[in-house]
Design an enzyme around this catalytic site. Sequence first.
Site, short mmCIF file in Angstrom:
data_model
loop_
_atom_site.label_atom_id
_atom_site.label_comp_id
_atom_site.label_asym_id
_atom_site.label_seq_id
_atom_site.Cartn_x
_atom_site.Cartn_y
_atom_site.Cartn_z
CD GLU A 263 38.85 42.15 41.66
OE1 GLU A 263 39.61 43.11 41.86
OE2 GLU A 263 38.33 41.88 40.54
CE LYS A 338 42.71 44.80 40.13
NZ LYS A 338 41.23 44.93 40.13
CB CYS A 372 40.36 41.63 38.20
SG CYS A 372 38.92 42.08 37.18
#
Length: 512
Positions: A263, A338, A372
Amino acid sequence: MDNATIEVRALTIADFQELKDSMIEAYASMGGQYWGESSLEKLLKKFPEGQICVTLNGKVVGCALTLIVNFNRFGDNHSYRQVTGNFTFDTHDPQGDVLYGIEMFINPESRGLRLARRLYDARKTLCEKLNLRAIVAGGRIPGYGKHADNMTPREYIEKVRTRKLHDSTLSFQLANDFQIKKVLRDYLPEDNESRGYATLLVWYNVFYEPNSGKIGLRKDFVRIGVVQWQMRQYKTLEDLLGQVEYFVDAVSDYSSDFVVLPEFFNAPLMEPFNHLPGHAAIRELAKYTPDIVAALSKFAISYNVNIIGGSMPEEREGDLYNTSYFLHRNGKIDKYDKIHPTPSEEYEWAIKGGDKVQVIETDAGKVGVLICYDVEFPELARLLAEQGMQILFVPFLTDTQNAYNRVRYCAAARAIENECFVAIAGTVGNLPKVHNMDLQFAQSAVLTPSDFAFPVNGIKAEATPNTEMIVISDVDLTLLAELHEYGSVTTMKDRRLDLYELKLIKGESKKE
């Protein structure tokens, strides 16, 4: 019927209303169920040649709907909901080995003309044309309800098979050369006439030739290269891309199928904008994204490796997203936003969450990407698993060990509960001249389910903590199919779908 005109042809979306009317009549005993127009449209888009109808005097009076599936993924114990991907058809796999029948009916007013036989013959022709090894279907036994009080489903099926009893559906399927492989429980729970039972029916294609003439067949053994990326200063975009190419080249030398970047691996390019407020600096970084994506795509093609491009900020219509690009080695590009920005991302950078959860079809299996914090929400990985995901890629960036542990332990849980492999790739080192990105902690890894066929600790490979390096690991996708069918526990199959379900609200396609 005098002067009847019968035609078997490809189904089109223009046929929807006639299809709906016929289906309501055919399933009157089940409350008149029918496929919604959006569902039919999605099915036609995914597999148009697999959807066949029969017309009588120009009117659609029946149909046969199918998917191609990798049957190892489902095995002999599955439900209708599972094989259709909760009615989304995301289980359709062009590289699969079986033509799966998900619908077959004839309008009651048109029965007696042997129209269903024409549909079965068309299916068999399609199976042979596509060189698939078999046609499989879950067959209703609507006559069983009348005998359920005095015989088991197995006893009933045996009496139908030996012609001591007649079942309007099963008797016809047996007459069309289908074999009964087993009895399925709770295949279609709402089918009260069959008491939820079904027969697993198989017709084998005797002309099937394994791997005949096919190039680039989906692989069972897949090699993953994970890059544990060192944050350092780069004066130019070219310097950063040079380091990326170095790692892509190194991973490619090992004939890897995937290379995973972390990321915000491009965060060092924010240094010249450190004097700006965080939300302004990240938008300056986003200006590099198109050029980085173009370069990554070029690397994927030239080094013959699929690249999971970590994540980068991307500005669209005034909003900012944390986006991961998937660069296929054939030149195709997919991307994922995300869904859950961290509180820091929202506060410092005004990052907005995405709204799509979907698997990515690759030449080395079905994969998913969660960035994440997303992996800490188990619903997302389960939605991907229901679409057939075999490998989950998790680019991450964490500043402290406790933050890292949240990602690591949640990723391990996702591997177990979804019967898939999970590869996590993080950043190490520090960026003292980039606000909000000053510290990094990572131990990248490839994680597995927990059963006898896998490492006892669920770790296939892992990096040395806080050290720039690559991790190369082979994973065997056939082990996932075996786990799904024969594992010590079978998490995906044992879910109580009669009690609960996970529902994707946006973009959901379902049977109406």
